[in-house]
Design a protein around this motif. Structure first.
Motif, mmCIF file in Angstrom:
data_model
loop_
_atom_site.group_PDB
_atom_site.id
_atom_site.type_symbol
_atom_site.label_atom_id
_atom_site.label_comp_id
_atom_site.label_asym_id
_atom_site.label_seq_id
_atom_site.Cartn_x
_atom_site.Cartn_y
_atom_site.Cartn_z
ATOM 1 N N UNK A 197 11.491 -34.839 -30.044
ATOM 2 C CA UNK A 197 10.512 -35.309 -29.057
ATOM 3 C C UNK A 197 9.733 -34.149 -28.428
ATOM 4 N N UNK A 198 9.507 -33.138 -29.218
ATOM 5 C CA UNK A 198 8.711 -32.003 -28.738
ATOM 6 C C UNK A 198 7.220 -32.334 -28.821
ATOM 7 N N UNK A 199 6.367 -31.381 -28.493
ATOM 8 C CA UNK A 199 4.924 -31.538 -28.646
ATOM 9 C C UNK A 199 4.348 -30.222 -29.165
ATOM 10 N N UNK A 200 3.600 -30.327 -30.259
ATOM 11 C CA UNK A 200 3.000 -29.134 -30.839
ATOM 12 C C UNK A 200 1.520 -29.384 -31.144
ATOM 13 N N UNK A 201 0.713 -28.396 -30.844
ATOM 14 C CA UNK A 201 -0.708 -28.434 -31.169
ATOM 15 C C UNK A 201 -0.911 -27.842 -32.560
ATOM 16 N N UNK A 202 -1.759 -28.468 -33.341
ATOM 17 C CA UNK A 202 -2.159 -27.979 -34.654
ATOM 18 C C UNK A 202 -3.680 -27.961 -34.700
ATOM 19 N N UNK A 242 3.304 -39.224 -40.004
ATOM 20 C CA UNK A 242 1.888 -39.370 -40.330
ATOM 21 C C UNK A 242 1.508 -38.628 -41.608
ATOM 22 N N UNK A 243 2.197 -37.522 -41.882
ATOM 23 C CA UNK A 243 1.969 -36.838 -43.151
ATOM 24 C C UNK A 243 2.491 -37.683 -44.307
ATOM 25 N N UNK A 244 3.629 -38.346 -44.099
ATOM 26 C CA UNK A 244 4.166 -39.237 -45.132
ATOM 27 C C UNK A 244 3.184 -40.357 -45.443
ATOM 28 N N UNK A 245 2.618 -40.932 -44.403
ATOM 29 C CA UNK A 245 1.633 -41.991 -44.605
ATOM 30 C C UNK A 245 0.444 -41.478 -45.403
ATOM 31 N N UNK A 246 -0.013 -40.272 -45.094
ATOM 32 C CA UNK A 246 -1.144 -39.689 -45.826
ATOM 33 C C UNK A 246 -0.792 -39.465 -47.294
ATOM 34 N N UNK A 247 0.484 -39.157 -47.563
ATOM 35 C CA UNK A 247 0.933 -38.932 -48.938
ATOM 36 C C UNK A 247 1.275 -40.229 -49.662
ATOM 37 N N UNK A 248 1.292 -41.336 -48.924
ATOM 38 C CA UNK A 248 1.667 -42.609 -49.528
ATOM 39 C C UNK A 248 3.150 -42.719 -49.786
ATOM 40 N N UNK A 249 3.943 -42.046 -48.957
ATOM 41 C CA UNK A 249 5.386 -42.034 -49.126
ATOM 42 C C UNK A 249 6.074 -42.619 -47.906
ATOM 43 N N UNK A 297 -14.454 -32.161 -34.559
ATOM 44 C CA UNK A 297 -15.156 -33.227 -35.271
ATOM 45 C C UNK A 297 -14.277 -34.072 -36.189
ATOM 46 N N UNK A 298 -13.087 -33.580 -36.528
ATOM 47 C CA UNK A 298 -12.220 -34.271 -37.490
ATOM 48 C C UNK A 298 -10.932 -34.689 -36.794
ATOM 49 N N UNK A 299 -10.543 -35.943 -36.953
ATOM 50 C CA UNK A 299 -9.307 -36.439 -36.343
ATOM 51 C C UNK A 299 -8.087 -35.916 -37.099
ATOM 52 N N UNK A 300 -6.937 -35.962 -36.446
ATOM 53 C CA UNK A 300 -5.704 -35.521 -37.082
ATOM 54 C C UNK A 300 -5.433 -36.315 -38.355
ATOM 55 N N UNK A 301 -5.543 -37.624 -38.294
ATOM 56 C CA UNK A 301 -5.229 -38.442 -39.467
ATOM 57 C C UNK A 301 -6.185 -38.173 -40.623
ATOM 58 N N UNK A 302 -7.464 -37.998 -40.320
ATOM 59 C CA UNK A 302 -8.433 -37.694 -41.374
ATOM 60 C C UNK A 302 -8.117 -36.342 -42.009
ATOM 61 N N UNK A 303 -7.739 -35.375 -41.180
ATOM 62 C CA UNK A 303 -7.414 -34.047 -41.696
ATOM 63 C C UNK A 303 -6.130 -34.077 -42.530
ATOM 64 N N UNK A 304 -5.148 -34.861 -42.095
ATOM 65 C CA UNK A 304 -3.917 -34.979 -42.870
ATOM 66 C C UNK A 304 -4.179 -35.653 -44.212
ATOM 67 N N UNK A 305 -5.053 -36.662 -44.214
ATOM 68 C CA UNK A 305 -5.386 -37.333 -45.474
ATOM 69 C C UNK A 305 -6.056 -36.360 -46.444
ATOM 70 N N UNK A 306 -6.959 -35.548 -45.940
ATOM 71 C CA UNK A 306 -7.654 -34.578 -46.793
ATOM 72 C C UNK A 306 -6.668 -33.551 -47.338
ATOM 73 N N UNK A 307 -5.750 -33.111 -46.505
ATOM 74 C CA UNK A 307 -4.732 -32.152 -46.934
ATOM 75 C C UNK A 307 -3.829 -32.779 -47.987
ATOM 76 N N UNK A 308 -3.429 -34.023 -47.753
ATOM 77 C CA UNK A 308 -2.549 -34.727 -48.690
ATOM 78 C C UNK A 308 -3.246 -34.976 -50.023
ATOM 79 N N UNK A 309 -4.516 -35.322 -49.986
ATOM 80 C CA UNK A 309 -5.256 -35.585 -51.221
ATOM 81 C C UNK A 309 -5.278 -34.348 -52.113
#
Length: 317
Positions: A197-202, A242-249, A297-309
């Protein structure tokens, strides 16, 4: 004309891709072969070294974006890591900046690190650009010392200085721990990280590059220090989900309490790993937003999807 150092690195390459087509861009690389993707006439070979003569590369340059650095590594094999970090990140940077000022450059954009502020924060009490730095490791110390030397040079010469301190940067082609995380999730490995339950900025690569481009010529960026993130902080558990979701896992996260992980890590001599997984590190980017009128300009989820792709495409090769 803009000079980008470290142009084949993770951030430098993305920045040059963004600036591609700019009719006044020159890149500096250690290896001329590695820079072959740019126009040969726009590539100069130069090392970030205290003895480097930057004058030929600086002819006609008005702005430098300094991405090159000796970067933080987990298992540094240098006999004296701090001395080596200082030689490259402090002395090498000051050599470049001094010759840039002498050549008449008007602005120096320095890509520093959040490690200048420190290694961790209390949840809800993020780092700010105004608070006193407290670097701990040799990399963070060298970046802080470089900042101080650059500020002194700026005051003496009038060359504008812009300092950007990114948090952990991720995006297509990311390496190290972030890549390891994606590999674990892709393979379906069970991870004892389901109750953190920590909080980290990326900060995504696209958001960091967008801020750098903004700082190249924004009049209100002069002589300022900016922290940068995606503007949304995540716990380790949330990031994995959220990274798992971006990877489809489907993630296999075991709800092991953070205190148990920290205790086990202490006995194994891996406290630094536990700190990154269980500890918090947040930054407040309100100064960056207000001073520059800038928003990621880019949301976290959009950026994770691009990274996962990109990661998934690499798995097919």
């Amino acid at each position: 004309m803009i000079l980008v150092t470290g142009a084949t690195g993770f951030v430098g390459r993305a920045l040059c891709e963004r600036l591609k087509g700019h009719d006044a861009l020159r890149i500096a690389v250690r290896n001329p072969i590695a820079g072959a993707w740019a126009e040969p006439s726009d590539v100069v070979q130069a090392a970030l070294d205290p003895a480097q003569d930057w004058r030929p590369a600086l002819e006609g340059i008005t702005t430098i974006v300094h991405c090159a650095a000796r970067v933080h590594v987990m298992n540094d094999d240098a006999a004296d890591p701090l001395r080596e970090f200082r030689r490259i990140n402090v002395d090498g940077t000051l050599r470049l900046a001094t010759q840039a000022a002498e050549a008449g450059a008007g602005r120096f954009v320095f890509i520093s690190s959040i490690k200048v502020n420190g290694e961790s924060t209390v949840p809800g009490r993020p780092f700010t650009a105004q608070q006193a730095p407290a670097p701990i490791d040799p990399y963070g110390v060298s970046k802080w010392e470089a900042e101080q030397q650059l500020r002194k040079l700026s005051a003496e010469t009038g060359m504008e200085l812009v300092i950007i301190r990114p948090v952990l940067v991720y995006g297509p082609g990311v390496k190290a721990n972030f890549l390891n995380m994606m590999n674990w999730l892709y393979k379906g490995a069970p991870l004892p990280l389901g109750a953190i339950h920590n909080k980290r900025s990326l900060v995504s690569l696209d958001n960091l590059v967008d801020l750098i481009v903004t700082c190249i010529d924004h009049p209100r960026a002069a002589n300022e220090t900016f922290l940068v993130s995606d503007g949304e902080d995540l716990s380790t558990t949330e990031l994995l989900q959220r990274m798992s979701q971006a990877l489809g896992k489907q993630p296999r996260l075991l709800p092991v309490p953070a205190w148990m992980l920290e205790t086990a890590a202490k006995f194994a001599g891996k406290q630094s790993i536990a700190q990154r997984l269980c500890g918090s590190l947040q930054v407040d980017i309100s100064h960056t937003r207000e001073r520059l009128g800038w928003t990621p300009p880019v949301s976290v989820d959009a950026a994770l999807r691009k990274t996962a792709q990109h990661f998934l495409e690499q798995q097919k090769q």
